[in-house]
Design a protein around this motif. Structure first.
Motif, mmCIF file in Angstrom:
data_model
loop_
_atom_site.group_PDB
_atom_site.id
_atom_site.type_symbol
_atom_site.label_atom_id
_atom_site.label_comp_id
_atom_site.label_asym_id
_atom_site.label_seq_id
_atom_site.Cartn_x
_atom_site.Cartn_y
_atom_site.Cartn_z
ATOM 1 N N PRO A 1 0.807 -1.229 0.000
ATOM 2 C CA PRO A 1 0.000 0.000 0.000
ATOM 3 C C PRO A 1 0.836 1.272 0.000
ATOM 4 O O PRO A 1 0.318 2.355 -0.260
ATOM 5 C CB PRO A 1 -0.798 -0.123 1.310
ATOM 6 C CG PRO A 1 0.077 -0.949 2.197
ATOM 7 C CD PRO A 1 0.774 -1.920 1.291
ATOM 8 N N ASN A 2 2.137 1.147 0.283
ATOM 9 C CA ASN A 2 2.967 2.334 0.424
ATOM 10 C C ASN A 2 3.635 2.779 -0.870
ATOM 11 O O ASN A 2 4.233 3.857 -0.920
ATOM 12 C CB ASN A 2 4.052 2.085 1.473
ATOM 13 C CG ASN A 2 4.954 0.911 1.095
ATOM 14 O OD1 ASN A 2 4.451 -0.180 0.825
ATOM 15 N ND2 ASN A 2 6.256 1.107 1.082
ATOM 16 N N ILE A 3 3.571 1.975 -1.938
ATOM 17 C CA ILE A 3 4.248 2.363 -3.171
ATOM 18 C C ILE A 3 3.293 3.156 -4.064
ATOM 19 O O ILE A 3 2.078 2.979 -4.019
ATOM 20 C CB ILE A 3 4.795 1.134 -3.942
ATOM 21 C CG1 ILE A 3 3.657 0.231 -4.424
ATOM 22 C CG2 ILE A 3 5.754 0.351 -3.088
ATOM 23 C CD1 ILE A 3 4.133 -0.872 -5.339
ATOM 24 N N LYS A 4 3.873 4.022 -4.865
ATOM 25 C CA LYS A 4 3.097 4.856 -5.775
ATOM 26 C C LYS A 4 3.550 4.590 -7.199
ATOM 27 O O LYS A 4 4.599 5.083 -7.626
ATOM 28 C CB LYS A 4 3.268 6.340 -5.423
ATOM 29 C CG LYS A 4 2.965 6.685 -3.966
ATOM 30 C CD LYS A 4 1.494 6.450 -3.640
ATOM 31 C CE LYS A 4 1.194 6.834 -2.191
ATOM 32 N NZ LYS A 4 -0.212 6.552 -1.823
ATOM 33 N N GLU A 5 2.784 3.795 -7.917
ATOM 34 C CA GLU A 5 3.113 3.500 -9.308
ATOM 35 C C GLU A 5 2.203 4.318 -10.214
ATOM 36 O O GLU A 5 1.005 4.442 -9.976
ATOM 37 C CB GLU A 5 2.961 2.013 -9.607
ATOM 38 C CG GLU A 5 3.995 1.154 -8.893
ATOM 39 C CD GLU A 5 3.965 -0.294 -9.342
ATOM 40 O OE1 GLU A 5 4.986 -0.769 -9.858
ATOM 41 O OE2 GLU A 5 2.920 -0.938 -9.168
ATOM 42 N N THR A 6 2.792 4.841 -11.280
ATOM 43 C CA THR A 6 2.043 5.677 -12.209
ATOM 44 C C THR A 6 1.409 4.830 -13.306
ATOM 45 O O THR A 6 1.676 3.627 -13.434
ATOM 46 C CB THR A 6 2.965 6.715 -12.856
ATOM 47 O OG1 THR A 6 3.926 6.032 -13.688
ATOM 48 C CG2 THR A 6 3.700 7.522 -11.798
ATOM 49 N N PHE A 7 0.603 5.493 -14.117
ATOM 50 C CA PHE A 7 -0.019 4.815 -15.254
ATOM 51 C C PHE A 7 1.043 4.282 -16.202
ATOM 52 O O PHE A 7 0.916 3.198 -16.762
ATOM 53 C CB PHE A 7 -0.948 5.793 -15.979
ATOM 54 C CG PHE A 7 -1.596 5.220 -17.204
ATOM 55 C CD1 PHE A 7 -2.649 4.314 -17.096
ATOM 56 C CD2 PHE A 7 -1.159 5.580 -18.466
ATOM 57 C CE1 PHE A 7 -3.253 3.774 -18.228
ATOM 58 C CE2 PHE A 7 -1.758 5.050 -19.601
ATOM 59 C CZ PHE A 7 -2.808 4.145 -19.478
ATOM 60 N N GLN A 8 2.130 5.065 -16.372
ATOM 61 C CA GLN A 8 3.216 4.618 -17.243
ATOM 62 C C GLN A 8 3.927 3.406 -16.659
ATOM 63 O O GLN A 8 4.346 2.504 -17.397
ATOM 64 C CB GLN A 8 4.212 5.762 -17.464
ATOM 65 C CG GLN A 8 3.648 6.893 -18.335
ATOM 66 C CD GLN A 8 4.650 8.018 -18.502
ATOM 67 O OE1 GLN A 8 5.512 8.229 -17.647
ATOM 68 N NE2 GLN A 8 4.536 8.751 -19.599
ATOM 69 N N ASP A 9 4.065 3.377 -15.333
ATOM 70 C CA ASP A 9 4.704 2.218 -14.692
ATOM 71 C C ASP A 9 3.933 0.932 -14.986
ATOM 72 O O ASP A 9 4.529 -0.145 -15.129
ATOM 73 C CB ASP A 9 4.779 2.415 -13.172
ATOM 74 C CG ASP A 9 5.717 3.546 -12.784
ATOM 75 O OD1 ASP A 9 6.684 3.791 -13.525
ATOM 76 O OD2 ASP A 9 5.465 4.181 -11.746
ATOM 77 N N LEU A 10 2.633 1.068 -15.064
ATOM 78 C CA LEU A 10 1.771 -0.098 -15.253
ATOM 79 C C LEU A 10 1.400 -0.316 -16.716
ATOM 80 O O LEU A 10 0.573 -1.179 -17.028
ATOM 81 C CB LEU A 10 0.484 0.062 -14.429
ATOM 82 C CG LEU A 10 0.672 0.254 -12.917
ATOM 83 C CD1 LEU A 10 -0.657 0.592 -12.255
ATOM 84 C CD2 LEU A 10 1.265 -0.994 -12.296
ATOM 85 N N GLY A 11 2.007 0.453 -17.606
ATOM 86 C CA GLY A 11 1.591 0.409 -19.002
ATOM 87 C C GLY A 11 1.954 -0.863 -19.743
ATOM 88 O O GLY A 11 1.158 -1.396 -20.510
ATOM 89 N N ARG A 12 3.182 -1.316 -19.550
ATOM 90 C CA ARG A 12 3.646 -2.515 -20.269
ATOM 91 C C ARG A 12 4.235 -3.534 -19.307
ATOM 92 O O ARG A 12 4.645 -3.195 -18.204
ATOM 93 C CB ARG A 12 4.701 -2.137 -21.324
ATOM 94 C CG ARG A 12 4.143 -1.422 -22.551
ATOM 95 C CD ARG A 12 5.245 -1.065 -23.513
ATOM 96 N NE ARG A 12 4.714 -0.423 -24.708
ATOM 97 C CZ ARG A 12 4.466 -1.072 -25.844
ATOM 98 N NH1 ARG A 12 4.704 -2.371 -25.930
ATOM 99 N NH2 ARG A 12 3.999 -0.421 -26.894
ATOM 100 N N THR A 13 4.293 -4.765 -19.772
ATOM 101 C CA THR A 13 4.894 -5.812 -18.948
ATOM 102 C C THR A 13 6.392 -5.588 -18.857
ATOM 103 O O THR A 13 6.997 -4.890 -19.686
ATOM 104 C CB THR A 13 4.635 -7.207 -19.533
ATOM 105 O OG1 THR A 13 5.353 -7.336 -20.770
ATOM 106 C CG2 THR A 13 3.144 -7.440 -19.778
#
Length: 319
Positions: free
Chosen positions: A79-91
């Motif tokens: 719960p403490n990490i902050k991932e952006t949309f770009q971080d989650l964009g590709r495998t």
């Protein structure tokens, strides 16, 4: 005139349905106030079945309260990490492929932030480790000025690829648990055990009805603050009254036998145990797969470690 007769018939029908309900309600109230001395008792075997069914229901509720988290993808996501949309964009695998063809830091950065090719990547702990490892690897690569590759950066990239595979194995485990365990246990809880509860309710309804009939035909009355008393000996009952009691007794016996059958069926079915075996099998498969993936990676990382230690030792000796 016909409409009036129909209305009368409707009232008669409603009255015939309301009277037994009112009688049962009255009987229940009398029992709660302690005004009943002669209450029909359920067989000990039946009561034992009820206790076992109640225990089975509690087991299902308790286990499902925990294992239902397998239905939520992010149950282990930090719960403490902050991932952006770009971080989650590709495998991670896609990013590694794009990075392999990058010829400059700008192209490498573009590969890391490339537009998504599909839905956002899973929010699981292994996937989060994989993304963090790849980002860390690239941070080291971009600042590396020596010859060859940075060993830690190389190791982190390989670790990222491995952890992504572990994450995919975890998702496969979750899917198996949802279909082979959760679905079965939810069916038992929401269908089979509800059938048993309904059958038990019918028994209680038949018992209340029987005791209400007995109380009525034997002349007992409802008085606050007093116990019911039988006004007549059973031998004095009229044939009609005796027939009414026997009819209510037959219904009580029928409903009891039906409930016994339903409860035994719920208790005897091997389905919950089969579902539990499937849960364990899915967990074993996941942990086995994770062990295999990390087991293949470990000697590679240890090899990189040994090479770096050898290089470090030579540099110290030359210095």
């Amino acid at each position: 005139m016909d409409a009036f007769k129909g209305f009368q018939k409707s009232l008669t029908s409603i009255g015939s349905q309301f009277q037994p309900l009112a009688s049962r309600t009255l009987q229940y109230t009398k029992e709660q106030l302690g005004q009943v001395e002669d209450k029909t008792q359920l067989p000990p075997d039946y009561i034992d079945l009820e206790k076992r069914v109640d225990a089975l229901k509690q087991v299902h509720q308790k286990m499902l309260a925990v294992t239902s988290h397998y239905s939520h993808e992010a149950y282990d996501y930090p719960p403490n990490i902050k991932e952006t949309f770009q971080d989650l964009g590709r495998t991670v695998s896609e990013k590694v492929t794009l990075l392999s063809s990058a010829t400059s830091p700008a192209e490498a950065q573009a590969a890391l932030t490339a537009p998504p090719s599909a839905k956002p990547q899973p929010k699981t702990f292994p996937h989060a480790i994989a993304r963090a490892s790849l980002a860390s690897s690239q941070a080291l690569h971009q600042q590396h000025t020596g010859s060859g590759e940075d060993p830690l950066a190389t190791a982190l990239e390989k670790y990222a690829l491995a952890m992504e595979r572990v994450g995919e194995a975890r998702l496969a485990q979750d899917a198996q648990i949802q279909s082979r365990f959760l679905a079965g246990w939810n069916t038992t809880l929401n269908t089979n055990l509800r059938f048993a509860a309904r059958a038990r309710a019918n028994v209680e309804k038949a018992r209340l009805n029987l005791d209400a009939v007995k109380a009525r035909v034997k002349g007992t009355t409802f008085k606050f603050g007093a116990s019911g008393h039988e006004g007549h000996d059973e031998a004095e009952l009229s044939p009609e009254a005796q027939e009414e009691i026997e009819k209510a007794e037959d219904e009580f016996v029928t409903q009891t036998e039906e409930a016994v059958s339903v409860m035994k069926n719920v208790l005897d079915t091997p389905e919950p145990l089969r579902n539990l075996a499937e849960l364990i099998a899915a967990q074993i498969e996941y942990h086995k797969k994770a062990t295999e993936i990390l087991g293949e990676l470990q000697p590679v990382i240890e090899g990189l470690q040994t090479e770096q230690e050898d290089a470090y030792r030579k540099n110290r000796e030359n210095a």
